[in-house]
Design a protein around this motif. Sequence first.
Motif, PDB file in Angstrom:
ATOM      1  N   LEU A 144      -2.375 -12.760  -2.343  1.00  0.00           N
ATOM      2  CA  LEU A 144      -3.005 -13.872  -1.627  1.00  0.00           C
ATOM      3  C   LEU A 144      -4.362 -14.146  -2.259  1.00  0.00           C
ATOM      4  O   LEU A 144      -4.998 -13.240  -2.797  1.00  0.00           O
ATOM      5  CB  LEU A 144      -3.129 -13.576  -0.129  1.00  0.00           C
ATOM      6  CG  LEU A 144      -3.794 -12.274   0.295  1.00  0.00           C
ATOM      7  CD1 LEU A 144      -5.280 -12.471   0.484  1.00  0.00           C
ATOM      8  CD2 LEU A 144      -3.167 -11.796   1.599  1.00  0.00           C
ATOM      9  N   ALA A 145      -4.758 -15.406  -2.199  1.00  0.00           N
ATOM     10  CA  ALA A 145      -5.969 -15.851  -2.907  1.00  0.00           C
ATOM     11  C   ALA A 145      -5.847 -15.374  -4.361  1.00  0.00           C
ATOM     12  O   ALA A 145      -4.880 -15.687  -5.030  1.00  0.00           O
ATOM     13  CB  ALA A 145      -7.215 -15.321  -2.226  1.00  0.00           C
ATOM     14  N   ASP A 146      -6.807 -14.598  -4.851  1.00  0.00           N
ATOM     15  CA  ASP A 146      -6.710 -14.109  -6.237  1.00  0.00           C
ATOM     16  C   ASP A 146      -6.460 -12.602  -6.260  1.00  0.00           C
ATOM     17  O   ASP A 146      -6.802 -11.912  -7.209  1.00  0.00           O
ATOM     18  CB  ASP A 146      -8.002 -14.426  -7.002  1.00  0.00           C
ATOM     19  CG  ASP A 146      -9.205 -13.737  -6.384  1.00  0.00           C
ATOM     20  OD1 ASP A 146      -9.052 -13.185  -5.277  1.00  0.00           O
ATOM     21  OD2 ASP A 146     -10.285 -13.740  -6.997  1.00  0.00           O
ATOM     22  N   CYS A 147      -5.862 -12.103  -5.188  1.00  0.00           N
ATOM     23  CA  CYS A 147      -5.781 -10.659  -5.007  1.00  0.00           C
ATOM     24  C   CYS A 147      -4.354 -10.211  -4.728  1.00  0.00           C
ATOM     25  O   CYS A 147      -3.654 -10.821  -3.914  1.00  0.00           O
ATOM     26  CB  CYS A 147      -6.690 -10.275  -3.840  1.00  0.00           C
ATOM     27  SG  CYS A 147      -6.861  -8.527  -3.639  1.00  0.00           S
ATOM     28  N   ALA A 148      -3.895  -9.162  -5.404  1.00  0.00           N
ATOM     29  CA  ALA A 148      -2.557  -8.611  -5.180  1.00  0.00           C
ATOM     30  C   ALA A 148      -2.675  -7.123  -4.847  1.00  0.00           C
ATOM     31  O   ALA A 148      -3.563  -6.436  -5.342  1.00  0.00           O
ATOM     32  CB  ALA A 148      -1.688  -8.810  -6.418  1.00  0.00           C
ATOM     33  N   PHE A 149      -1.777  -6.628  -3.983  1.00  0.00           N
ATOM     34  CA  PHE A 149      -1.850  -5.228  -3.555  1.00  0.00           C
ATOM     35  C   PHE A 149      -0.494  -4.773  -3.020  1.00  0.00           C
ATOM     36  O   PHE A 149       0.361  -5.577  -2.641  1.00  0.00           O
ATOM     37  CB  PHE A 149      -2.923  -5.042  -2.475  1.00  0.00           C
ATOM     38  CG  PHE A 149      -2.857  -6.053  -1.362  1.00  0.00           C
ATOM     39  CD1 PHE A 149      -1.963  -5.897  -0.307  1.00  0.00           C
ATOM     40  CD2 PHE A 149      -3.700  -7.166  -1.364  1.00  0.00           C
ATOM     41  CE1 PHE A 149      -1.893  -6.834   0.720  1.00  0.00           C
ATOM     42  CE2 PHE A 149      -3.638  -8.108  -0.344  1.00  0.00           C
ATOM     43  CZ  PHE A 149      -2.729  -7.937   0.704  1.00  0.00           C
ATOM     44  N   ASP A 150      -0.317  -3.450  -2.986  1.00  0.00           N
ATOM     45  CA  ASP A 150       0.874  -2.824  -2.419  1.00  0.00           C
ATOM     46  C   ASP A 150       0.587  -2.317  -1.016  1.00  0.00           C
ATOM     47  O   ASP A 150      -0.515  -1.795  -0.750  1.00  0.00           O
ATOM     48  CB  ASP A 150       1.318  -1.630  -3.275  1.00  0.00           C
ATOM     49  CG  ASP A 150       2.001  -2.039  -4.565  1.00  0.00           C
ATOM     50  OD1 ASP A 150       2.444  -3.194  -4.662  1.00  0.00           O
ATOM     51  OD2 ASP A 150       2.087  -1.198  -5.481  1.00  0.00           O
ATOM     52  N   LEU A 151       1.586  -2.437  -0.127  1.00  0.00           N
ATOM     53  CA  LEU A 151       1.515  -1.873   1.217  1.00  0.00           C
ATOM     54  C   LEU A 151       2.689  -0.898   1.365  1.00  0.00           C
ATOM     55  O   LEU A 151       3.845  -1.274   1.142  1.00  0.00           O
ATOM     56  CB  LEU A 151       1.603  -2.972   2.281  1.00  0.00           C
ATOM     57  CG  LEU A 151       0.521  -4.060   2.217  1.00  0.00           C
ATOM     58  CD1 LEU A 151       0.745  -5.092   3.321  1.00  0.00           C
ATOM     59  CD2 LEU A 151      -0.880  -3.455   2.334  1.00  0.00           C
ATOM     60  N   VAL A 152       2.387   0.332   1.741  1.00  0.00           N
ATOM     61  CA  VAL A 152       3.414   1.375   1.809  1.00  0.00           C
ATOM     62  C   VAL A 152       3.487   1.926   3.232  1.00  0.00           C
ATOM     63  O   VAL A 152       2.504   2.455   3.758  1.00  0.00           O
ATOM     64  CB  VAL A 152       3.112   2.512   0.810  1.00  0.00           C
ATOM     65  CG1 VAL A 152       4.201   3.578   0.879  1.00  0.00           C
ATOM     66  CG2 VAL A 152       2.991   1.956  -0.611  1.00  0.00           C
ATOM     67  N   LEU A 167       2.924   9.001  -4.381  1.00  0.00           N
ATOM     68  CA  LEU A 167       1.841   8.547  -5.255  1.00  0.00           C
ATOM     69  C   LEU A 167       2.322   8.419  -6.692  1.00  0.00           C
ATOM     70  O   LEU A 167       1.970   7.456  -7.392  1.00  0.00           O
ATOM     71  CB  LEU A 167       0.662   9.520  -5.173  1.00  0.00           C
ATOM     72  CG  LEU A 167      -0.221   9.376  -3.936  1.00  0.00           C
ATOM     73  CD1 LEU A 167      -1.102  10.606  -3.762  1.00  0.00           C
ATOM     74  CD2 LEU A 167      -1.085   8.119  -4.038  1.00  0.00           C
ATOM     75  N   ASP A 168       3.131   9.363  -7.124  1.00  0.00           N
ATOM     76  CA  ASP A 168       3.664   9.283  -8.487  1.00  0.00           C
ATOM     77  C   ASP A 168       4.611   8.090  -8.637  1.00  0.00           C
ATOM     78  O   ASP A 168       4.621   7.424  -9.683  1.00  0.00           O
ATOM     79  CB  ASP A 168       4.400  10.578  -8.834  1.00  0.00           C
ATOM     80  CG  ASP A 168       3.443  11.753  -9.004  1.00  0.00           C
ATOM     81  OD1 ASP A 168       2.232  11.515  -9.155  1.00  0.00           O
ATOM     82  OD2 ASP A 168       3.909  12.917  -8.956  1.00  0.00           O
ATOM     83  N   ARG A 169       5.405   7.810  -7.617  1.00  0.00           N
ATOM     84  CA  ARG A 169       6.334   6.674  -7.667  1.00  0.00           C
ATOM     85  C   ARG A 169       5.571   5.351  -7.691  1.00  0.00           C
ATOM     86  O   ARG A 169       5.921   4.444  -8.462  1.00  0.00           O
ATOM     87  CB  ARG A 169       7.267   6.695  -6.456  1.00  0.00           C
ATOM     88  CG  ARG A 169       8.306   7.788  -6.502  1.00  0.00           C
ATOM     89  CD  ARG A 169       9.334   7.556  -7.596  1.00  0.00           C
ATOM     90  NE  ARG A 169      10.295   6.514  -7.246  1.00  0.00           N
ATOM     91  CZ  ARG A 169      11.030   5.848  -8.126  1.00  0.00           C
ATOM     92  NH1 ARG A 169      10.888   6.078  -9.416  1.00  0.00           N
ATOM     93  NH2 ARG A 169      11.893   4.940  -7.724  1.00  0.00           N
ATOM     94  N   ILE A 170       4.550   5.238  -6.870  1.00  0.00           N
ATOM     95  CA  ILE A 170       3.777   3.988  -6.808  1.00  0.00           C
ATOM     96  C   ILE A 170       3.007   3.768  -8.107  1.00  0.00           C
ATOM     97  O   ILE A 170       2.786   2.640  -8.537  1.00  0.00           O
ATOM     98  CB  ILE A 170       2.800   4.022  -5.607  1.00  0.00           C
ATOM     99  CG1 ILE A 170       3.562   4.184  -4.288  1.00  0.00           C
ATOM    100  CG2 ILE A 170       1.935   2.755  -5.559  1.00  0.00           C
ATOM    101  CD1 ILE A 170       4.609   3.137  -4.019  1.00  0.00           C
ATOM    102  N   GLY A 171       2.606   4.857  -8.735  1.00  0.00           N
ATOM    103  CA  GLY A 171       1.762   4.730  -9.927  1.00  0.00           C
ATOM    104  C   GLY A 171       2.499   4.862 -11.236  1.00  0.00           C
ATOM    105  O   GLY A 171       1.859   4.989 -12.290  1.00  0.00           O
ATOM    106  N   ASP A 172       3.840   4.843 -11.198  1.00  0.00           N
ATOM    107  CA  ASP A 172       4.571   5.005 -12.460  1.00  0.00           C
ATOM    108  C   ASP A 172       4.540   3.709 -13.283  1.00  0.00           C
ATOM    109  O   ASP A 172       3.883   2.740 -12.920  1.00  0.00           O
ATOM    110  CB  ASP A 172       5.998   5.509 -12.218  1.00  0.00           C
ATOM    111  CG  ASP A 172       6.855   4.522 -11.428  1.00  0.00           C
ATOM    112  OD1 ASP A 172       6.515   3.321 -11.392  1.00  0.00           O
ATOM    113  OD2 ASP A 172       7.871   4.957 -10.841  1.00  0.00           O
ATOM    114  N   GLN A 173       5.263   3.704 -14.379  1.00  0.00           N
ATOM    115  CA  GLN A 173       5.135   2.609 -15.351  1.00  0.00           C
ATOM    116  C   GLN A 173       6.113   1.449 -15.129  1.00  0.00           C
ATOM    117  O   GLN A 173       6.147   0.516 -15.935  1.00  0.00           O
ATOM    118  CB  GLN A 173       5.347   3.170 -16.767  1.00  0.00           C
ATOM    119  CG  GLN A 173       4.339   4.242 -17.157  1.00  0.00           C
ATOM    120  CD  GLN A 173       2.913   3.728 -17.121  1.00  0.00           C
ATOM    121  OE1 GLN A 173       2.626   2.651 -17.630  1.00  0.00           O
ATOM    122  NE2 GLN A 173       2.018   4.496 -16.507  1.00  0.00           N
TER     123      GLN A 173
END
Length: 415
Positions: free
Chosen positions: A174-182, A215-221
């Motif tokens: 939204l706006a100029d910002c993107a993020f994950d919600l878990v 955390l490893d799954r969210i931060g993988d490649q």
Amino acid sequence: MAGKLTTVQGTGILLVTANVGSLFEDPENLQKTWLREFYQTVQSHKPHFLAVHCQEVGGKNYEASMSHVDCFVKELLSSDAMKEYSRARVYLDENYKSQEHFTALGSFYFIHESLKNIHQFDFKAKKFRKVVGKETCSETLESTPSLEKEKFPQDYFPECKWSRKGFIRTRWALADCAFDLVNIHLFHDASNLVAWEKSPSVYSGTRQKALGYILDRIGDQRYERLPYFFFGDFNFRLDSKQVIESLCSTATMQTVRTADTNEVDKLIFRESDNDRKVVLQLEKKLFNYVNQDVFRENNGTSLLEYDKELSVFKDRLHELEISFPPSYPYSEDCNQGKEYMNTRCPAWCDRILMSSSARDLVLKPENEEKSIVYDNIGPNVCMGDHKPVFLSFRITAGAGKCCQRGEKIFREAPL
């Protein structure tokens, strides 16, 4: 309301986590109160974007509670209190017959009519899509492209055969910002007696392993890394051995064993004098302490020194200062909204945590401190055995520049 929302203060965000299992055990008495308090929180903070992460949707017996779940969802989507939220996404893990996949998680997202530009990520196509209308997805969430869902492997918690613990991830821009919600639900303490045996407890280690896995799954490649918010029932507990030694520092301990197996059945802590008054009685599912006020006075914050499970992840997960009482286990008696059950040591199980870059979004210098609120919902009434916890803040214009990768993703998204 709409006029108040479209201000120069930025985009209002409200994140809520709620273990709602109790609501489906006694829907007649609890749901109405729960919804009233929830709506009041929404009206008070007036978010543009509202995310509600629920755990234990359907309670202990999902099959018997399916109709109650449907009513709960319909009420949220059609109530007058939510009428200005013209778009919604609801994800319900209802496939209770699939033991290898079922998590009983429910993720609800509501977008206010004044928020014109919001997109959700398609994990299959690897691109954002504009959010329009209201949609509810259930049954086989594994094939839903707008989320990722996983249940923890059975060997993470072998003593709990029917464990429903896991997580659901969505991604928003939204706006100029993107993020994950878990949305997250970690393992509980199966026995107070086992939790007391050593510091930190064996259960703390299991939760640490599961949280590290996420955390490893969210931060993988597989995808671009973005700021992330983890909110759910982490089942974090106070360090049992240390808190009991503190609460019972002048008491003597009596061990009661079962006659047939000689296993420890209960521990009784008594004062040395004062007629040997019982201070604490501890059993597998009993934590009966003589003075519950210690968990309520000054919101129980004197006990935060024993809340240590997050410290292992201090470089990867952050939290705002806690100033509300332990969120679990509250009495499910409608007349005892402030009382704790004598089943577990009260603890801050329900939390909203964030990555370093997400914390930068929340704590942008132009964000007035009073616009950031981290608190619980329904402090004076019965909300079930968990009090919902929320975080309210604003994302200001240009906030996304703190995460260039996120900005790049959003520019690539189809408008």
